[in-house]
Design an enzyme around this catalytic site. Structure first.
Site, short mmCIF file in Angstrom:
data_model
loop_
_atom_site.label_atom_id
_atom_site.label_comp_id
_atom_site.label_asym_id
_atom_site.label_seq_id
_atom_site.Cartn_x
_atom_site.Cartn_y
_atom_site.Cartn_z
N PRO A 1 45.62 -117.73 37.44
CA PRO A 1 47.07 -117.81 37.65
C PRO A 1 47.83 -116.98 36.61
CG PRO A 1 46.14 -119.95 36.97
CD PRO A 1 45.00 -119.02 37.13
N GLY B 1 48.98 -118.82 30.47
CA GLY B 1 48.18 -119.03 29.26
C GLY B 1 46.69 -118.86 29.47
N LEU B 2 46.28 -118.38 30.65
CA LEU B 2 44.84 -118.20 30.90
C LEU B 2 44.41 -116.74 30.79
CD1 LEU B 2 44.06 -120.73 33.79
CD2 LEU B 2 43.66 -120.99 31.36
N GLY B 3 45.30 -115.88 30.31
CA GLY B 3 44.90 -114.51 30.01
C GLY B 3 44.80 -113.59 31.22
N SER B 4 45.58 -113.88 32.26
CA SER B 4 45.47 -113.09 33.49
C SER B 4 45.67 -111.59 33.25
CB SER B 4 46.51 -113.62 34.49
OG SER B 4 46.97 -112.62 35.32
N ALA C 1 45.37 -109.72 30.53
CA ALA C 1 44.29 -109.09 29.76
C ALA C 1 43.02 -109.00 30.59
CB ALA C 1 44.03 -109.89 28.48
N ALA C 2 42.76 -110.01 31.43
CA ALA C 2 41.54 -110.00 32.23
C ALA C 2 41.59 -108.91 33.30
CB ALA C 2 41.32 -111.37 32.88
N ASP D 1 43.94 -112.44 23.02
CA ASP D 1 43.57 -112.48 24.44
C ASP D 1 42.59 -111.35 24.78
OD1 ASP D 1 45.36 -114.53 24.67
OD2 ASP D 1 46.35 -113.75 26.46
#
Ligand code: PMV
Length: 315
Positions: free
Chosen positions: A97, A101-104, A106-107, A148
């Site tokens: 999402p 805060g889950l690093g979308s 950067a991923a 991140d």
């Protein structure tokens, strides 16, 4: 040339968000249950197809500060390869999402750097992937600490201090977390900017809060590397209380954190930029079901379970 595909995981920050921007240590781990994937294949023109992120455009039309376009240009420049060679279509999918805060961001960038460099015959080392993603993080976040891009590029638990090479975080005993999503997207750039303004107004008070968070991150590191992970619970709760004082919690995060604790979590805190996004709760096999149920009843839009262990995390 054959199509090439690469993936990158999401991430959570266990301890130290925000204070890490001011030089304090932080701990972060990859979350492999959510992933960004990039595929590169030959095409007539450079195209970026990221339809689940709402983006589909020709590279030449993309503004230079668009992160997806920037990461392609930066990777080609780094490899000394001209845009006119190897014209490609870059397709991106992500189950992470956004702005949570889950690093979308950067991923997605890390997946593109890896896939593109492999496609072009020059697969890059983790440190290079991290450095290129950091450049695009600056476009998204303004003044990122670099945590991140580091945890996502290295794909292993890290102990991180801004401006220093990351240290691997050794996990002595696996522990289990639930990640609860408020469903509220909250751009990190805004929370980091607000904390900066508050720090400028009250530098001493904020510096003290950052120092306390840094001390918690250091204690947590010792526990993770050589202690009983159940002792992380109180530290998570202390870290959360300090983040609330800093001004980055929200009513929704408070509800999820307090319900998780009431249902038996050993500790809980917001994770990442705050004001929305995700929180994490430390659970045991005995409490996991009750905490998950409590989070769902309290309005969590999604709950992910993850085990933090050596190297990466498992389902
Ligand atoms: O991307 P997020 O929301 O997980 O936040 C990153 C952590 C911050 O410390 C808030 C910002 C940073 O650059 O370290």
């Amino acid at each position: 040339m054959n199509a090439t595909r690469a993936s990158a995981p999401g991430k959570i920050i266990l301890f130290g968000e925000h204070a890490v921007v001011y030089g304090q240590p932080a701990l972060a781990v990859p979350v492999t249950q959510v992933q960004a994937t990039a595929t590169i294949e030959p095409s007539d023109e450079w195209t970026i197809d990221a339809r689940d992120l709402g983006r589909l455009y020709r590279l030449e039309e993309a503004p230079t500060n668009t992160p997806l376009a920037a990461v392609i240009r930066l990777t080609l420049t780094h490899l000394n390869i001209s845009l006119t060679r190897h014209v490609s279509r870059v397709t991106v999918f992500s189950t992470i999402p956004i702005a949570s805060g889950l690093g979308s961001g950067a991923a997605v960038s890390a997946a593109i750097v890896r896939a593109l460099s492999e496609y072009l015959g020059h697969p890059l080392a983790d440190a290079d992937v991290s450095a290129l993603v950091f450049e695009t993080e600056k476009l998204l976040h303004g003044t990122p600490s670099g945590i991140d891009n580091t945890v996502i590029a290295y794909q292993r638990p890290v102990y991180f201090i801004k401006g220093q090479p990351p240290l691997p975080l050794q996990v002595a005993q696996p522990f289990r977390l639930l990640i609860g999503d408020t469903g509220i997207s909250s751009p990190t750039k805004i929370t980091v900017g607000d904390v900066r303004a508050a720090h400028e107004k009250e530098p001493e008070r904020y510096q003290q809060l950052f120092n306390q968070i840094g001390a918690i991150a250091n204690k947590a590191r010792t526990i993770i590397e050589s202690g009983d992970p159940r002792e992380l619970g109180p530290l998570m709760s202390q870290n959360h209380d300090l983040l609330r004082e800093i001004g980055v919690s929200s009513p929704e995060l408070e509800v999820l954190v307090s319900r998780a604790r009431a249902a038996g979590a050993l500790g809980a805190k917001l994770s990442g930029g705050g004001r929305g996004g995700n929180m994490i709760a430390l659970v045991t096999p005995e409490t996991e079901f009750a905490v998950r149920t409590a989070l769902e009843k309290a309005g969590a839009k999604r709950v992910i379970e993850t085990t933090i262990s050596e190297g990466a995390n498992d389902e």
